[in-house]
Design a protein around this motif. Structure first.
Motif, mmCIF file in Angstrom:
data_model
loop_
_atom_site.group_PDB
_atom_site.id
_atom_site.type_symbol
_atom_site.label_atom_id
_atom_site.label_comp_id
_atom_site.label_asym_id
_atom_site.label_seq_id
_atom_site.Cartn_x
_atom_site.Cartn_y
_atom_site.Cartn_z
ATOM 1 N N ASP A 235 28.480 128.402 19.844
ATOM 2 C CA ASP A 235 29.277 128.048 21.009
ATOM 3 C C ASP A 235 30.299 126.980 20.608
ATOM 4 O O ASP A 235 29.932 125.885 20.192
ATOM 5 C CB ASP A 235 28.326 127.513 22.079
ATOM 6 C CG ASP A 235 29.056 127.174 23.363
ATOM 7 O OD1 ASP A 235 30.272 127.369 23.407
ATOM 8 O OD2 ASP A 235 28.389 126.707 24.301
ATOM 9 N N HIS B 400 23.008 131.668 35.079
ATOM 10 C CA HIS B 400 23.963 131.252 34.053
ATOM 11 C C HIS B 400 25.372 131.279 34.645
ATOM 12 O O HIS B 400 26.214 132.065 34.241
ATOM 13 C CB HIS B 400 23.890 132.186 32.852
ATOM 14 C CG HIS B 400 22.576 132.157 32.149
ATOM 15 N ND1 HIS B 400 22.407 132.540 30.858
ATOM 16 C CD2 HIS B 400 21.349 131.769 32.549
ATOM 17 C CE1 HIS B 400 21.150 132.405 30.497
ATOM 18 N NE2 HIS B 400 20.479 131.947 31.531
ATOM 19 N N GLU B 403 28.301 130.253 32.288
ATOM 20 C CA GLU B 403 28.580 131.332 31.351
ATOM 21 C C GLU B 403 29.317 132.463 32.060
ATOM 22 O O GLU B 403 30.212 133.088 31.484
ATOM 23 C CB GLU B 403 27.275 131.857 30.751
ATOM 24 C CG GLU B 403 26.604 130.921 29.767
ATOM 25 C CD GLU B 403 25.754 129.861 30.446
ATOM 26 O OE1 GLU B 403 25.808 129.761 31.680
ATOM 27 O OE2 GLU B 403 25.059 129.125 29.732
#
Lengths: 653, 593
Positions: A235, B400, B403
């Motif tokens: 990430d 999430h 995300e």
């Protein structure tokens, strides 16, 4: 008819046949592998985790029902075993209404009520979902109310509301904000070991950021390895945090290492968040040219690198901190031009903070204030931190008037000054010999419920004493002594000041209060000091006398208390002994009782005998009688009620 | 049972009869059905006369019923008489013997009679209007037999007057006995649709009559169809239990309307009927069954059906996987998908939508992405917009949300308002207020119609960690007292004392048992059980009222005090001495009772 019936039954028969094409269920407890090479394995791991907790393994559920229909699926299922968090579909009907109601409370920022309603709903026919709890927790975290957050979390854990990944993230975030990295890591470990789900990428972002912020880059690097080992993609955001950590530690090699690693993992780094840190790395090495090349690549024409506000800010910061302020200003102009909410958020509050910092280091305070004021145009509202930043810069450069003007603005904009703001202003006021104003800021701070620590208080007293305002210092002492646990030095300092102006009685009074207060200790050092000072006046024995007096008072109070507890105990015993059969509290107890209750104990004993009689009667009886026995006892005790009340009165008289 | 079946068989000719009337569904099924079943119906009809005698004596006992027998005997002979009396006769036996409902042949009279007089096309149709018309004559024609009309009129007249349309219908029929073909269709459905609800309002006694109406108007596939289309599942199932054979259309409609967890019992019954029907191997209808069980929340049943389907198409698989997804059994859905792949079936776009939704329900983020990838690489399907939404669901349902937002930003497709709305909803669910606002803003920018008026502005955050550009956090603690102030502490400890754990006080257990058993015994005092029950069965913050016939024990008193504090309710406990109002950890009796 007969024909169709028969065919129906054959149908049923085939229905009850076991299905052969189901694969056997995987073993429930298999060895856990901590690292995964492929995401497939991570997925399998997720299933395994979930299955560990399931009452029935998911895929055999069907078969299970067929094999033993309507039987307790798992007789020795432990009700305290960890549960699976509820799915989103649980949020419906009344529970959704509750959720929306609590979201409304959060919107109006009534978090106390939101948290309370959540708690109270636990014990009702509409239990809050974990989502509702998470919303409240998130709002508490957003308002930095960590203790409330932790207590609510503890409450829902005790109430058996299963946490989901969001709950864990919030909790870890709260721990890290409180700078409790160890607790956060412990919690993370717990999540890894026990939770029926995997941590999310956000979990790692929060953890790594918090740990880097708390200066433990090494530990953060370990965590990153763990994250990669679990099959998570590399990430860029996590890498940017780590690189920033390296920059702070002036470790340029670390920065490049991380960047290379990220490049290797992703192939092409198209996220701009790492650019700023990379530039800082080059600057650290003195490779200005490479840094600027990197900059050109990132923000130049036709660049494929996605630049978010945070990415821009880090680049901006790298430029302005390394003598490229002109470039920084150009970039800032561009960011302002590109800003097009809500589609393109090319800047945020941080951009302004960086620019204000930059202008201030360049000594252009007017520009700094101007940029600061521009914030409103771009839908950024300054928070306490930005105000503090600018006020600090102004104070350090002797521009107290402007700083105070900004301070005045804060109240209008609904930004609450914190300890830092007040201390800045107070310090500067003292520097500029405006002691009264400085003291005023301190008073304001305490009045608004902030909690300055001992150092701040000492600074204040120091400042006041320096300009000879002993009385005022004493008044602040009186204000703070009730709140703050002072140390020896601060006592000594004020006492010395008081002795110097000849206020010995005040000192003695201070000592008297100190002795009264259990929390503060009148140390021998301090005693020596006071005696020394008093000796000069020839009043040495005053303090000794005072101490003796206080000792005596304390002893008396203790004795009184002991007597009171004794009496209370006695009355309780009397009450109990009259209520209970002598089996529990035998006659020994009643004999030892004080004289006051003797008259009643006779009564009590007689009643005890009654009860015993009843008991003896019931002993021979069948157990079915025991119910009536209890009833009789209850009856007896009800009769006794009035008597024991009388007794209590007698004792207290 | 035999008679029941015979009735079902007996009904079948009606299909052919009805198919002459213009009907909304295709006649193909009906004709085939008629052919197949009418043959087997013939022998059953011969049994009928043998069955009737046992019921006759009972009817004779009822003095008002002579005409019933007369009717059943004469039904095939004298048509006009039947028109006059048939209806009244039918209702009477039912009133006398409410249990006769299913098995009794008199319900079937009209059918039977229709079947037996196939050569008269005219009289067949008016049979229904006649029943309605009969209510009319009593006032106009008192000579019809005094016993019946007088009793009926209070029940049957009123509703007719209150319902203009009903009345209207009949008025149309009445004066034109010759042109009955047209209104007959309306009347067929009338007793079922209109009358039960209307008449029920009148008078409780009318319930029976309503039944009569339903039953004596011969239930037919058309009635069933109407019920199905209106979603009156229970009535439809009743009708089927009475022997009406549903056709494919009916089953289709029924499967649709049974798709609710509350109707699982009905769904099972309908499925049973379906299994007995001739369409049991029809693929489309079987798929419908899968869908119905999925909607009912009974995936076990759906799986059973699925496993026994002789041939399945892709829809069957999709329905099953989707069903698992909708019932929060995503793991089973994923397993089914694996099975499907093992069987060598080629998943298509729809399959992947189903798989993504099942991943969402299993909160399987990794697998969601793996399948998403495999869709592109293995099967060469270009993900459409729906697939991206599917991934957002996977991320959103698993919590999430950050995300999900990043995924949206990196999607090759331009996100629409729908996408942002989905993200907004997920942010709302998971309590991320900032993301919610951001998504909402983007949504409104794309679709201004979705803007919410008068929205409460978000309170500004107090958190300092949003922007990590300055190290402000570290500076603050230089000036802030890390621990609480003394006075704060005092306050806290005071509260803490109140909230302090409950310590069982075993002095109140008078039995001679060990300490642990005493503590256990305290837990089962009736007031505590009552409170526990009250707590889990009432909404938050409602006061509870408990009445006890004995004096509350000291331990319970303490426990209830603590409970009232924790649950934030007022607990009012009446014992044999007094009322105790427990609130905020205190009792109104002041611990003196």
């Amino acid at each position: 008819m007969a024909l169709s019936k028969a065919s129906f039954f054959t149908q049923l028969k085939t229905l009850t046949k076991p299905h052969l094409h189901h694969p056997p269920p995987p073993p429930l407890l298999s060895l856990r592998h901590l690292s995964f090479v492929t995401p497939e394995e991570a997925a399998a791991e997720r299933r395994r985790r979930k299955r560990r907790l399931r009452i029935e393994p998911p895929l055999s559920s069907l078969r299970h029902q067929q094999a033993q229909p309507r039987q307790n699926p798992n007789p020795n299922h432990n009700p305290n075993a960890p549960k699976l968090p509820e799915p989103v579909s649980a949020l419906s009907g009344n529970r959704l209404n509750l959720h929306n109601r609590i979201l409304g409370l959060i919107r109006v920022n009534d978090l106390d009520e939101a948290a309370l309603l959540t708690r109270h709903s636990i014990y009702s026919n509409c239990r809050p979902t974990i989502f509702t709890v998470n919303s409240v927790l998130a709002a508490l975290l957003r308002q930095s109310r960590y203790s409330d957050l932790l207590s609510l979390h503890r409450f829902i854990t005790q109430a058996g509301v299963a946490a989901n990944v969001v709950t864990h993230n919030l909790l870890i975030n709260a721990y890290l904000d409180c700078r409790k990295t160890d607790t956060a890591l412990e919690h993370y470990k717990q999540l890894i070991n026990d939770a029926p789900f995997n941590p999310s990428p956000t979990t790692y972002r929060i953890l790594i950021k918090g740990i880097v912020d708390n200066g433990k880059v090494e530990r953060a690097l370990e965590l990153k390895e763990e994250m990669l080992g679990k099959g998570f993609a590399a990430d860029p955001v996590v890498y940017s945090y780590l690189m920033l950590g390296h920059v702070r530690n002036l470790n340029a090699d670390g920065v490049f290492e991380l960047y290379e690693e990220l490049k290797e993992k992703l192939g092409d780094v198209d996220d701009g968040v790492v650019v700023g840190s990379l530039m800082k790395g080059y600057f650290l090495r003195g490779m200005e040219k490479e840094a600027m090349q990197c900059y050109a690549e990132a923000v130049g024409e036709g660049s494929k690198i996605r630049m978010s506000a945070v990415a821009f800010n880090s680049v901006l910061d790298a430029l302005s901190k390394n003598g490229k302020f002109d470039e920084a200003m150009l970039l800032f102009e561009r960011m302002m031009a590109e800003y097009n909410p809500p589609r393109r958020l090319s800047m945020n509050l941080g951009s302004f903070n960086v620019m204000v910092d930059g202008f201030c280091t360049a000594g252009r305070f007017k520009d700094a204030i101007e940029v600061f004021r521009k914030m409103g145009e771009k839908r950024c509202s300054a928070d306490t931190l930005s105000y503090n930043n600018l006020i600090e810069q102004l104070c350090n450069n002797g521009m107290l008037a402007e700083a105070e003007e900004l301070y005045g603005e804060m109240a209008n904009k609904g930004v609450n000054p914190d300890e830092f703001t007040y201390v800045l202003l107070m310090d500067t006021c003292f520097k500029e010999n405006r002691t009264d104003d400085g003291a005023g800021y301190f008073r304001k701070m305490v009045e608004t419920g902030l909690r300055p620590n001992l150092a701040v208080y000492s600074k204040l007293v120091d400042g006041l004493v320096k300009v000879g305002k002993i009385d005022e210092a004493k008044s602040f002492y009186d204000l703070m002594v009730k709140k703050l646990k002072m140390d020896e030095a601060s006592y000594k300092f004020l006492m010395k000041a008081l002795f110097e102006v000849g206020k010995h009685d005040d000192v003695l009074k201070m000592i008297g209060d100190m002795l009264d207060d259990d929390a503060s200790e009148f140390t021998t050092d301090l005693q020596e000091f006071v005696k020394e000072e008093l000796r000069k006046e020839g009043r040495e024995e005053d303090v000794v006398k005072l101490m003796e007096d206080k000792e005596r008072e304390k002893a008396e109070a203790q004795a009184k208390e002991a007597a009171a507890t004794e009496a209370a105990k006695a009355s309780a015993k009397a009450a109990v002994s009259s209520l209970l059969p002598s089996k529990l509290f035998g006659s020994k107890d009643t004999e030892n009782e004080p004289d006051v209750v003797i008259g009643n104990t006779v009564e009590a004993i007689s009643v005890n005998e009654e009860v015993e009689d009843v008991e003896q009667e019931s002993i021979g009886d069948s157990p079915a009688e025991s119910g009536s026995e209890e009833a009789t006892k209850a009856h007896n005790s009800a009769d006794l009620d009035v008597k024991s009340d009388d007794r209590a009165e007698q004792v207290t008289v | 049972m035999a008679s029941l079946l015979s009735i079902r068989r007996a009904r079948t000719p009606l299909f052919s009869f009805l198919s002459k009337v213009p009907s909304p569904y295709s006649s193909h099924f009906i004709f085939t059905l008629t052919k197949t079943l009418s043959t087997s119906a013939v022998p059953n009809d011969y049994q009928r006369p043998q069955q009737q005698p046992p019921s006759e004596p009972r009817d004779f006992q009822d003095q008002r019923n002579p005409s019933y027998n007369w009717n059943s005997q004469t039904q095939s002979q004298s048509y006009p008489q039947h028109m006059n009396y048939g209806d009244q006769n039918q209702s009477y036996p039912n009133r006398g013997y409410p249990n006769q409902g299913q098995g009794y042949p008199q319900h079937e009279n009209p059918n039977q009679w229709n079947r037996q007089t196939p050569t008269y096309p005219q009289p067949q149709n008016p049979s229904r209007p006649n029943h309605q018309n009969q209510y009319y004559p009593p006032t106009g024609n008192p000579s019809l037999g005094q016993g019946y009309p007088q009793q009926r009129s209070p029940n049957q007249w009123n509703p007719q007057h209150q319902n203009p349309s009903h009345l209207n219908n009949q008025n149309q029929n009445y004066p034109q006995p010759g042109s009955r073909n047209l209104p007959s269709n309306q009347n067929q459905s009338y007793p079922h649709q209109g009358s039960p609800s209307q008449w029920n309002n009148q008078n409780p006694n009318q319930a029976q009559i309503v039944e009569n109406q339903v039953s004596h108007a011969p239930p037919s596939v058309a009635d069933l169809m109407n019920l199905c289309q209106e979603g009156k599942v229970k009535e439809a199932v009743e009708l089927m239990e009475k022997g009406v054979r549903a056709d494919a259309q009916c089953f289709y409609a029924l499967f649709n309307s049974c798709g609710s967890p509350k109707l699982l019992e009905e769904a099972k019954k309908v499925h049973d009927f379906f299994l007995q029907s001739t369409f049991r191997s029809d693929l489309q209808l079987n798929n419908k069954v899968l869908e119905m069980y999925g909607n009912c929340g009974s995936m076990t049943d759906a799986r059973r059906v699925f496993d026994h389907m002789a041939n399945r198409d892709m829809d069957s698989w999709h329905l099953m996987i989707n069903g698992y997804a909708n019932n929060a059994m995503g793991d089973d859905g994923l397993q089914l998908y694996e099975q499907m792949r093992k069987l060598g079936l080629e998943p298509n776009e729809q399959t992947f939508l189903a798989v993504l939704s099942t991943c969402a329900s299993a909160e399987a983020v990794e697998e969601g992405f793996i399948h998403f990838e495999s869709m592109k690489t293995e099967y060469g399907i270009t993900p459409t917009f729906e697939h991206y939404v599917g991934i957002i669901d996977v991320l959103g349902k698993s919590g999430h949300v950050i995300e999900a937002k990043e995924f949206i930003e990196q999607m090759p497709v331009e996100p629409s308002a729908v996408v942002w709305e989905a993200l907004m909803n997920y942010a709302k669910i998971h309590g991320d207020i900032d993301l919610e606002d951001h998504a909402e803003e983007l949504m409104v920018a794309l679709d201004p119609l979705k803007a919410v008026a008068n929205k409460t502005p978000t309170p500004p955050p107090k958190k300092r960690t949003a922007i990590n550009m300055l190290d402000g956090k570290n500076r603050l603690s230089e000036f802030r007292n890390p621990t609480l102030y003394k006075d704060d502490e005092k306050l806290k400890s005071l509260n803490g004392m109140k909230e302090a754990g409950y310590v069982p006080d075993t002095r109140y257990v008078l039995h001679d048992i060990d300490q642990e058993a005493k503590e256990q015994a305290l837990l089962y005092h009736s007031e505590r059980l009552a409170i526990a029950y009250g707590l889990i069965s009432t909404p938050a913050r409602t006061p509870l009222r408990i009445i006890k016939n004995l004096r509350v024990c000291g331990d319970c008193h303490n426990a209830i005090k603590i409970m009232s504090k924790i649950v934030g309710r007022e607990l009012i406990v009446r014992d044999n001495k007094r009322f105790h109002h427990f609130k905020d950890g205190k009792c109104s009796c002041g611990d003196y009772w």
